[in-house]
Design a protein around this motif. Structure first.
Motif, mmCIF file in Angstrom:
data_model
loop_
_atom_site.group_PDB
_atom_site.id
_atom_site.type_symbol
_atom_site.label_atom_id
_atom_site.label_comp_id
_atom_site.label_asym_id
_atom_site.label_seq_id
_atom_site.Cartn_x
_atom_site.Cartn_y
_atom_site.Cartn_z
ATOM 1 N N LYS B 111 25.262 41.418 43.902
ATOM 2 C CA LYS B 111 25.389 41.233 42.554
ATOM 3 C C LYS B 111 26.728 41.186 41.985
ATOM 4 C CE LYS B 111 23.387 42.198 38.071
ATOM 5 N NZ LYS B 111 23.909 43.280 37.680
ATOM 6 N N TRP B 113 29.411 41.272 43.575
ATOM 7 C CA TRP B 113 30.283 40.311 44.508
ATOM 8 C C TRP B 113 30.346 38.879 43.440
ATOM 9 C CZ3 TRP B 113 30.402 35.571 46.366
ATOM 10 C CH2 TRP B 113 31.774 35.211 47.092
ATOM 11 N N ALA B 114 28.964 38.593 43.172
ATOM 12 C CA ALA B 114 28.809 37.273 42.549
ATOM 13 C C ALA B 114 29.572 37.312 41.137
ATOM 14 C CB ALA B 114 27.309 37.086 42.343
ATOM 15 N N GLU B 115 29.615 38.511 40.514
ATOM 16 C CA GLU B 115 30.216 38.677 39.182
ATOM 17 C C GLU B 115 31.647 38.588 39.220
ATOM 18 O OE1 GLU B 115 28.634 42.130 37.822
ATOM 19 O OE2 GLU B 115 26.482 41.013 37.228
#
Lengths: 134, 134
Positions: B111, B113-115
DNA sequence: CAGGATCCCGTCCGATACTG
DNA sequence: CAGTATCGGACGGGATCCTG
């Protein structure tokens, strides 16, 4: 009447908020990463560059459609790169970009968690199903 | 005729193999973990035990239905535990089990990483869309 | 407060067939 | 070999309403 009722204003706020959520960038991206095929493909490529059919053979039960679709979105997102060698027959290689490398470790870890802790989950399910009759 | 044709045998093998794949346990489990709501709920609980509505408030755009559904399957899989306090009104707390804790770190990492990498993905998309006209 | 039940529409995806 | 195209059933999940 030019003025809006409170209900109308609330409704509009809700619509705006929903639109915001649908566009909420990081959630959208997380949705993309939270994909079984994405995990499997990225994990497969973690072992190094590979050809289309090699990836397909590594991943049990993937259809050409899903494999291509997944690879395309990953390419678009800058996670994998695609190299076409115009020979006969054609040869296409895929590999992780540096960005993809940084993600692959994380997704592979989740995949390995699933493999190592599967038994615990299975027994948990059995216990739960026993305690909660249908 | 008691004997089967080669085509029939191949067909049967395919059916058996498909059944095996559908039951392929680790892939099934990975499919479960590869769920946007699972990531968000588990990450939310990573911060500590929380009430139903607290989790709902932490996660933007989750419907009661999906929240309950996700929590139920996570409970069944032994990843979260559910504690009901029979007061008025009722109070229900959720928290990660030890098994869940071991998973939460991994999902939270994805999560995050996505941000953190969202911008890179966005520019990659723009470049891809520029190079590949509709 | 913490959900259960129901409706229902969109999308996912597997199967199948065809192509450069 | 590495895909593309199309169809159709399954299902995810939002909206809405109701309950202990």
């Amino acid at each position: 009447m030019a003025t809006k009722t409170a209900a109308q204003r609330r409704e509009q706020a809700r619509i705006d908020y929903d639109a915001f959520l649908r566009n909420c960038p990081t959630n959208q991206l997380l949705g993309r990463l939270s994909d079984k095929w994405v995990s499997l493909v990225v994990s497969a490529l973690y072992a190094g560059p590979q050809r289309y059919s090699d990836i397909g053979r590594r991943i049990a039960g993937v259809s050409p459609k899903m494999l291509t679709q997944t690879l395309r979105t990953l390419e678009r997102d800058g996670i994998v790169s695609r190299t076409v060698t115009p020979s006969v027959p054609v040869r296409v290689d895929y590999e992780l970009t540096p960005l993809g490398q940084s993600l692959a470790g994380l997704l592979t870890a989740v995949k390995e968690w699933a493999e190592t802790h599967f038994e615990e989950v299975r027994t948990a399910r059995e216990q739960y199903d026993g305690e909660n009759p249908a």
